[in-house]
Motif scaffolding. Structure first.
Motif, PDB file in Angstrom:
ATOM      1  N   GLY A  10     -23.115 -82.181 -51.579  1.00 53.83           N
ATOM      2  CA  GLY A  10     -22.997 -83.185 -50.655  1.00 53.83           C
ATOM      3  C   GLY A  10     -21.681 -83.515 -50.456  1.00 53.83           C
ATOM      4  O   GLY A  10     -20.618 -82.863 -50.681  1.00 53.83           O
ATOM      5  N   GLY A  11     -21.379 -84.678 -49.516  1.00 53.39           N
ATOM      6  CA  GLY A  11     -19.882 -85.344 -49.318  1.00 53.39           C
ATOM      7  C   GLY A  11     -19.116 -85.609 -50.638  1.00 53.39           C
ATOM      8  O   GLY A  11     -17.960 -85.857 -50.515  1.00 53.39           O
ATOM      9  N   THR A  12     -19.839 -86.070 -51.629  1.00 52.19           N
ATOM     10  CA  THR A  12     -19.052 -86.488 -52.821  1.00 52.19           C
ATOM     11  C   THR A  12     -19.157 -85.687 -54.130  1.00 52.19           C
ATOM     12  O   THR A  12     -18.135 -85.347 -54.792  1.00 52.19           O
ATOM     13  CB  THR A  12     -19.750 -87.688 -53.434  1.00 52.19           C
ATOM     14  N   VAL A  25     -34.782 -72.589 -66.755  1.00 48.16           N
ATOM     15  CA  VAL A  25     -33.337 -72.951 -66.485  1.00 48.16           C
ATOM     16  C   VAL A  25     -32.379 -72.409 -67.529  1.00 48.16           C
ATOM     17  O   VAL A  25     -32.822 -72.696 -68.981  1.00 48.16           O
ATOM     18  CB  VAL A  25     -33.074 -74.567 -66.388  1.00 48.16           C
ATOM     19  N   ARG A  26     -31.257 -71.737 -67.416  1.00 50.89           N
ATOM     20  CA  ARG A  26     -30.224 -71.414 -68.182  1.00 50.89           C
ATOM     21  C   ARG A  26     -29.031 -72.031 -68.434  1.00 50.89           C
ATOM     22  O   ARG A  26     -28.387 -72.120 -69.204  1.00 50.89           O
ATOM     23  CB  ARG A  26     -30.087 -69.773 -67.929  1.00 50.89           C
ATOM     24  N   GLY A  27     -28.710 -72.458 -67.227  1.00 50.71           N
ATOM     25  CA  GLY A  27     -27.256 -73.406 -67.070  1.00 50.71           C
ATOM     26  C   GLY A  27     -27.137 -74.257 -65.936  1.00 50.71           C
ATOM     27  O   GLY A  27     -27.801 -73.934 -64.793  1.00 50.71           O
ATOM     28  N   ARG A  28     -26.257 -75.072 -66.042  1.00 51.04           N
ATOM     29  CA  ARG A  28     -25.762 -75.972 -64.922  1.00 51.04           C
ATOM     30  C   ARG A  28     -24.457 -76.050 -65.145  1.00 51.04           C
ATOM     31  O   ARG A  28     -23.578 -76.022 -66.016  1.00 51.04           O
ATOM     32  CB  ARG A  28     -26.628 -77.438 -65.477  1.00 51.04           C
ATOM     33  N   GLY A  29     -24.227 -76.561 -63.830  1.00 44.65           N
ATOM     34  CA  GLY A  29     -22.600 -76.705 -63.405  1.00 44.65           C
ATOM     35  C   GLY A  29     -22.429 -77.900 -62.470  1.00 44.65           C
ATOM     36  O   GLY A  29     -23.511 -78.159 -61.549  1.00 44.65           O
ATOM     37  N   SER A  30     -21.270 -78.234 -62.107  1.00 44.78           N
ATOM     38  CA  SER A  30     -20.819 -79.363 -61.048  1.00 44.78           C
ATOM     39  C   SER A  30     -19.485 -79.084 -60.605  1.00 44.78           C
ATOM     40  O   SER A  30     -18.632 -78.600 -61.283  1.00 44.78           O
ATOM     41  CB  SER A  30     -21.151 -80.648 -61.824  1.00 44.78           C
ATOM     42  N   GLY A  31     -19.251 -79.633 -59.484  1.00 51.73           N
ATOM     43  CA  GLY A  31     -17.893 -79.391 -58.698  1.00 51.73           C
ATOM     44  C   GLY A  31     -17.665 -80.682 -57.849  1.00 51.73           C
ATOM     45  O   GLY A  31     -18.535 -81.569 -57.909  1.00 51.73           O
ATOM     46  N   GLY A  32     -16.731 -80.488 -57.241  1.00 54.30           N
ATOM     47  CA  GLY A  32     -16.337 -81.609 -56.020  1.00 54.30           C
ATOM     48  C   GLY A  32     -17.234 -81.729 -54.771  1.00 54.30           C
ATOM     49  O   GLY A  32     -18.079 -80.904 -54.860  1.00 54.30           O
ATOM     50  N   ALA A  33     -16.469 -82.223 -53.740  1.00 56.32           N
ATOM     51  CA  ALA A  33     -17.174 -82.326 -52.502  1.00 56.32           C
ATOM     52  C   ALA A  33     -17.715 -81.057 -51.812  1.00 56.32           C
ATOM     53  O   ALA A  33     -16.778 -80.240 -52.114  1.00 56.32           O
ATOM     54  CB  ALA A  33     -16.435 -83.105 -51.442  1.00 56.32           C
ATOM     55  N   ALA A  34     -18.587 -80.885 -51.334  1.00 56.67           N
ATOM     56  CA  ALA A  34     -19.050 -79.600 -50.696  1.00 56.67           C
ATOM     57  C   ALA A  34     -19.631 -79.994 -49.296  1.00 56.67           C
ATOM     58  O   ALA A  34     -20.470 -79.091 -49.012  1.00 56.67           O
ATOM     59  CB  ALA A  34     -19.982 -78.984 -51.628  1.00 56.67           C
ATOM     60  N   ASN A  35     -18.988 -80.649 -48.393  1.00 55.61           N
ATOM     61  CA  ASN A  35     -19.439 -80.551 -47.074  1.00 55.61           C
ATOM     62  C   ASN A  35     -18.730 -79.592 -46.243  1.00 55.61           C
ATOM     63  O   ASN A  35     -17.492 -79.546 -45.957  1.00 55.61           O
ATOM     64  CB  ASN A  35     -19.252 -82.309 -46.394  1.00 55.61           C
ATOM     65  N   ILE A  36     -19.300 -78.702 -45.839  1.00 51.36           N
ATOM     66  CA  ILE A  36     -18.599 -77.503 -45.018  1.00 51.36           C
ATOM     67  C   ILE A  36     -18.353 -77.878 -43.662  1.00 51.36           C
ATOM     68  O   ILE A  36     -17.774 -77.090 -43.159  1.00 51.36           O
ATOM     69  CB  ILE A  36     -19.747 -76.369 -45.113  1.00 51.36           C
ATOM     70  N   MET A  37     -18.707 -78.935 -43.168  1.00 46.92           N
ATOM     71  CA  MET A  37     -18.260 -79.405 -41.848  1.00 46.92           C
ATOM     72  C   MET A  37     -16.989 -79.967 -42.031  1.00 46.92           C
ATOM     73  O   MET A  37     -15.847 -79.568 -41.265  1.00 46.92           O
ATOM     74  CB  MET A  37     -18.937 -80.466 -41.014  1.00 46.92           C
ATOM     75  N   SER A  40     -14.400 -76.802 -45.123  1.00 46.92           N
ATOM     76  CA  SER A  40     -15.124 -75.492 -45.491  1.00 46.92           C
ATOM     77  C   SER A  40     -14.297 -75.082 -46.724  1.00 46.92           C
ATOM     78  O   SER A  40     -14.776 -74.502 -47.701  1.00 46.92           O
ATOM     79  CB  SER A  40     -14.986 -74.633 -44.152  1.00 46.92           C
ATOM     80  N   ASP A  41     -13.114 -75.054 -46.915  1.00 48.57           N
ATOM     81  CA  ASP A  41     -12.419 -74.438 -47.881  1.00 48.57           C
ATOM     82  C   ASP A  41     -12.395 -75.222 -49.138  1.00 48.57           C
ATOM     83  O   ASP A  41     -12.682 -74.626 -50.265  1.00 48.57           O
ATOM     84  CB  ASP A  41     -10.463 -74.355 -47.656  1.00 48.57           C
ATOM     85  N   GLY A  42     -12.381 -76.367 -49.099  1.00 49.67           N
ATOM     86  CA  GLY A  42     -12.859 -77.132 -50.293  1.00 49.67           C
ATOM     87  C   GLY A  42     -14.047 -77.062 -50.686  1.00 49.67           C
ATOM     88  O   GLY A  42     -14.433 -77.126 -51.925  1.00 49.67           O
ATOM     89  N   ALA A  43     -15.098 -76.852 -49.772  1.00 55.38           N
ATOM     90  CA  ALA A  43     -16.481 -76.869 -50.192  1.00 55.38           C
ATOM     91  C   ALA A  43     -16.804 -75.559 -50.789  1.00 55.38           C
ATOM     92  O   ALA A  43     -17.645 -75.274 -51.868  1.00 55.38           O
ATOM     93  CB  ALA A  43     -17.438 -76.853 -48.915  1.00 55.38           C
ATOM     94  N   PHE A  44     -16.005 -74.333 -50.282  1.00 51.38           N
ATOM     95  CA  PHE A  44     -16.191 -73.147 -51.079  1.00 51.38           C
ATOM     96  C   PHE A  44     -15.771 -73.274 -52.402  1.00 51.38           C
ATOM     97  O   PHE A  44     -16.637 -72.584 -53.468  1.00 51.38           O
ATOM     98  CB  PHE A  44     -15.450 -72.170 -50.271  1.00 51.38           C
ATOM     99  N   ALA A  45     -14.506 -73.807 -52.474  1.00 51.58           N
ATOM    100  CA  ALA A  45     -13.834 -73.869 -53.889  1.00 51.58           C
ATOM    101  C   ALA A  45     -14.713 -74.674 -54.756  1.00 51.58           C
ATOM    102  O   ALA A  45     -15.083 -74.361 -56.060  1.00 51.58           O
ATOM    103  CB  ALA A  45     -12.837 -74.556 -53.976  1.00 51.58           C
ATOM    104  N   SER A  46     -15.667 -75.864 -54.300  1.00 52.95           N
ATOM    105  CA  SER A  46     -16.483 -76.594 -55.164  1.00 52.95           C
ATOM    106  C   SER A  46     -17.846 -75.543 -55.610  1.00 52.95           C
ATOM    107  O   SER A  46     -18.458 -75.885 -56.811  1.00 52.95           O
ATOM    108  CB  SER A  46     -16.923 -77.949 -54.432  1.00 52.95           C
ATOM    109  N   ILE A  47     -18.333 -75.060 -54.582  1.00 53.12           N
ATOM    110  CA  ILE A  47     -19.223 -74.300 -54.956  1.00 53.12           C
ATOM    111  C   ILE A  47     -19.217 -72.990 -55.837  1.00 53.12           C
ATOM    112  O   ILE A  47     -19.932 -73.054 -56.897  1.00 53.12           O
ATOM    113  CB  ILE A  47     -19.987 -73.644 -53.450  1.00 53.12           C
TER     114      ILE A  47
END
Length: 218
Positions: A10-12, A25-37, A40-47
């Motif tokens: 999402g945006g946050t 379920v084997r694993g969980r992870g989190s990252g930063g904002a991932a709004n591809i509109m 897109s580069d920041g979203a890619f990095a977060s994903i």
């Protein structure tokens, strides 16, 4: 072994879930904002960050991503060919990208008919009846998302300004219903005793997080 990865972006923030083919379920992870509109580069990095953390949490190497199938629900995937563009860059063996509204609906009602209102950094309403899905909103801050935190906050500020007779009670970002400091804010108390804080320099995610805390009185 082939693993399955689910991504909620999402945006946050961005969350990743890694599981086996039978759903363990084997694993969980989190990252930063991932709004591809919006970024897109920041979203890619977060994903990628969230996915790698899910692998690490499962005790698996990052190389597992290249052998995994992924389904991603991402903010901004409904705009143009953003979904296809991000899918082509991701490190998974196979992946499918949909809007985050679709995964929210599925998570809330499963395969049944239903309607979900998503009110967060952005806003979108999605409804399913039989094989028909209708989506309203979710076009971003520029042309829509009026029900989002970012959309509602300026309206609240505007209403406060129209109250008249308001008193400026401090600068520097101290909210009067909690000690939440945000640089650049001006805090005002209107004649009805309500307090708001705002600044045109604050990022949308900062506004949303602050507004949520303020509304809750924390």
């Amino acid at each position: 072994m082939t693993y399955l990865i689910g991504i909620d972006g999402g945006g946050t923030g961005c969350r990743a879930l890694l599981c086996t083919a039978d759903g363990e379920v084997r694993g969980r992870g989190s990252g930063g904002a991932a709004n591809i509109m919006t970024n897109s580069d920041g979203a890619f990095a977060s994903i990628v960050e969230a996915s790698r953390k899910a692998c690490s949490n499962a005790g698996l190497p990052d190389a597992v991503l290249g052998e995994s199938y992924a389904f991603l629900g991402l903010a901004g995937a409904n705009i143009g060919d953003r979904a296809g563009q991000i899918a082509a860059r991701l490190p998974f063996a196979k992946c499918r990208v949909a809007t985050d509204a679709v995964i929210a609906l599925q998570g809330a009602v499963g395969d049944a008919d239903g309607t979900v209102a998503i009110i967060g950094t952005g806003s979108v309403f999605i409804s399913r009846r039989g094989d028909s899905i209708r989506i309203v909103g979710g076009w971003g801050f520029t042309v829509g998302d009026q029900a989002s935190g970012v959309g509602v906050t300026p309206l609240a500020v505007g209403n406060q300004d129209q109250v008249g007779g308001g008193e400026e009670v401090g600068r520097g970002g101290v909210a009067h219903r909690g000690d939440h400091q945000l640089d650049g804010f001006v805090c005002c108390r209107g004649v009805d005793g309500a307090s708001v804080s705002y600044t045109h320099l604050t990022l949308p995610t900062k506004i949303v997080k602050w507004r949520a805390r303020w509304a809750a009185g924390r």
